[in-house]
Write a protein that holds these residues in place. Sequence first.
Motif, PDB file in Angstrom:
ATOM      1  N   UNK A 225      13.972  13.207 -17.505  1.00  0.00           N
ATOM      2  CA  UNK A 225      14.651  14.413 -18.004  1.00  0.00           C
ATOM      3  C   UNK A 225      15.934  14.042 -18.737  1.00  0.00           C
ATOM      4  N   UNK A 226      16.678  13.098 -18.189  1.00  0.00           N
ATOM      5  CA  UNK A 226      17.922  12.670 -18.830  1.00  0.00           C
ATOM      6  C   UNK A 226      17.648  11.965 -20.151  1.00  0.00           C
ATOM      7  N   UNK A 227      16.576  11.221 -20.199  1.00  0.00           N
ATOM      8  CA  UNK A 227      16.231  10.479 -21.414  1.00  0.00           C
ATOM      9  C   UNK A 227      15.753  11.387 -22.537  1.00  0.00           C
ATOM     10  N   UNK A 228      14.941  12.391 -22.184  1.00  0.00           N
ATOM     11  CA  UNK A 228      14.309  13.225 -23.205  1.00  0.00           C
ATOM     12  C   UNK A 228      15.166  14.391 -23.660  1.00  0.00           C
ATOM     13  N   UNK A 229      16.030  14.885 -22.792  1.00  0.00           N
ATOM     14  CA  UNK A 229      16.822  16.056 -23.159  1.00  0.00           C
ATOM     15  C   UNK A 229      15.982  17.319 -23.041  1.00  0.00           C
ATOM     16  N   UNK A 230      16.232  18.268 -23.927  1.00  0.00           N
ATOM     17  CA  UNK A 230      15.487  19.516 -23.882  1.00  0.00           C
ATOM     18  C   UNK A 230      16.073  20.499 -22.885  1.00  0.00           C
ATOM     19  N   UNK A 231      15.486  21.679 -22.854  1.00  0.00           N
ATOM     20  CA  UNK A 231      15.942  22.751 -21.961  1.00  0.00           C
ATOM     21  C   UNK A 231      14.980  22.865 -20.777  1.00  0.00           C
ATOM     22  N   UNK A 232      15.513  22.976 -19.579  1.00  0.00           N
ATOM     23  CA  UNK A 232      14.673  23.120 -18.389  1.00  0.00           C
ATOM     24  C   UNK A 232      14.082  24.529 -18.355  1.00  0.00           C
ATOM     25  N   UNK A 233      12.794  24.617 -18.191  1.00  0.00           N
ATOM     26  CA  UNK A 233      12.100  25.903 -18.164  1.00  0.00           C
ATOM     27  C   UNK A 233      12.056  26.458 -16.743  1.00  0.00           C
ATOM     28  N   UNK A 234      12.386  27.729 -16.605  1.00  0.00           N
ATOM     29  CA  UNK A 234      12.328  28.390 -15.311  1.00  0.00           C
ATOM     30  C   UNK A 234      10.924  28.964 -15.088  1.00  0.00           C
ATOM     31  N   UNK A 235      10.491  29.032 -13.834  1.00  0.00           N
ATOM     32  CA  UNK A 235       9.173  29.576 -13.465  1.00  0.00           C
ATOM     33  C   UNK A 235       8.068  28.929 -14.280  1.00  0.00           C
ATOM     34  N   UNK A 236       8.162  27.618 -14.444  1.00  0.00           N
ATOM     35  CA  UNK A 236       7.192  26.899 -15.282  1.00  0.00           C
ATOM     36  C   UNK A 236       5.799  26.880 -14.668  1.00  0.00           C
ATOM     37  N   UNK A 237       5.699  26.886 -13.345  1.00  0.00           N
ATOM     38  CA  UNK A 237       4.387  26.814 -12.690  1.00  0.00           C
ATOM     39  C   UNK A 237       3.485  27.962 -13.143  1.00  0.00           C
ATOM     40  N   UNK A 238       4.057  29.153 -13.304  1.00  0.00           N
ATOM     41  CA  UNK A 238       3.274  30.309 -13.737  1.00  0.00           C
ATOM     42  C   UNK A 238       2.755  30.112 -15.154  1.00  0.00           C
ATOM     43  N   UNK A 239       3.557  29.489 -16.002  1.00  0.00           N
ATOM     44  CA  UNK A 239       3.144  29.257 -17.398  1.00  0.00           C
ATOM     45  C   UNK A 239       2.011  28.240 -17.469  1.00  0.00           C
ATOM     46  N   UNK A 240       2.089  27.195 -16.657  1.00  0.00           N
ATOM     47  CA  UNK A 240       1.010  26.201 -16.650  1.00  0.00           C
ATOM     48  C   UNK A 240      -0.267  26.786 -16.073  1.00  0.00           C
ATOM     49  N   UNK A 241      -0.129  27.658 -15.080  1.00  0.00           N
ATOM     50  CA  UNK A 241      -1.308  28.309 -14.511  1.00  0.00           C
ATOM     51  C   UNK A 241      -1.942  29.247 -15.549  1.00  0.00           C
TER      52      UNK A 241
END
Length: 354
Positions: A225-241
Amino acid sequence: MKSILDDFRSRIQQAGERKTPLQIQGSGSKQWYGQSLQGELLDTRAYRGIIAYEPTELVLTARCGTPLAEIEAVLAEHQQMLAFDPPHFGSDATLGGMLAAGLSGPRRPYLGALRDFVLGVTLMDGKGQILEFGGQVMKNVAGYDVSRLLAGSMGSLGLVLNVSVKVLPRPFAETTLLFAMSEADAIRKMNEWAGQALPVTGSCWHVGRLMLRLSGAEAAVRAARQKLGGEVMQDAAASWRALQDQTHDFFSQDDAHGLWRLSIASTAPPMTLSGKSLTEWGGAQRWLFTDESPAAIRAAAQVAGGHATLFRGGDKSIGVFTPLAPAIAGIHQRLKAAFDPSGIFNPGRLYKDF
């Protein structure tokens, strides 16, 4: 369970004598997949239940009518999972339907496809004989290829009775990062990251946004996460499901031409076909709603190093799956004749001709 098996055998033998097709089906959650259904219904849901599960061995064996939700709930109690993210497409999807469809979800390119986790299968063939292939350990190679062959066979080779699958521990840590970028940049980045020691277990690009899932040890996920950067997504499990079961907004489109699945080289540039698309599997799986002709879609997929499937809806008369090469089609026909000599199991479900 013996009475249920006896009933299956009787139905199959009678159908064989009369040359009457049988439509093997569990809950019917994937009945829309493949060519048109035909024949008398052979419902497998009565033959259900987990036969054996040893968490320390990472192996589970269950009957074909066992609900996937039941299996996943038992695995979750021991912090384990089906690593290939099998799509359910319904609350009552079964283990047998999972194997028959052979579909895998977002983790597939990173942890393996469904067929890679199938250890053994018990099958009832067109004569009512019970055949066993593979086993319950990775070292048992007797009939192993037949077990894997049944993944995605759409019930065309026989009635699957029991399935043994390898399971994996759930990751200790998991996070999803968001990046704003074009499809071309996303494809380039996903392939670039795939060549690095990163704990990536999911990737999806849609309308200018790339989702990247990281899973594994806490230290590995934190470092990535530190290497790639980006924004942390909230409630990601629901999106992957939602991606796994295609309840994501993208898949809700009502298109008379149907939903196409393009399995192509991950490095292939964005498709020039018109329409709306979503990209998964590090670029190797492209979903497409388009009014382009089936011939144009399949030609574009071939140029991109793969093939195209009319996954859902549309005109099935054009052939849901890309036609097999003559040599491979011949092998399939010989296998069909060996396992199902009377041609009664889900005829025409894979291809119109067999």
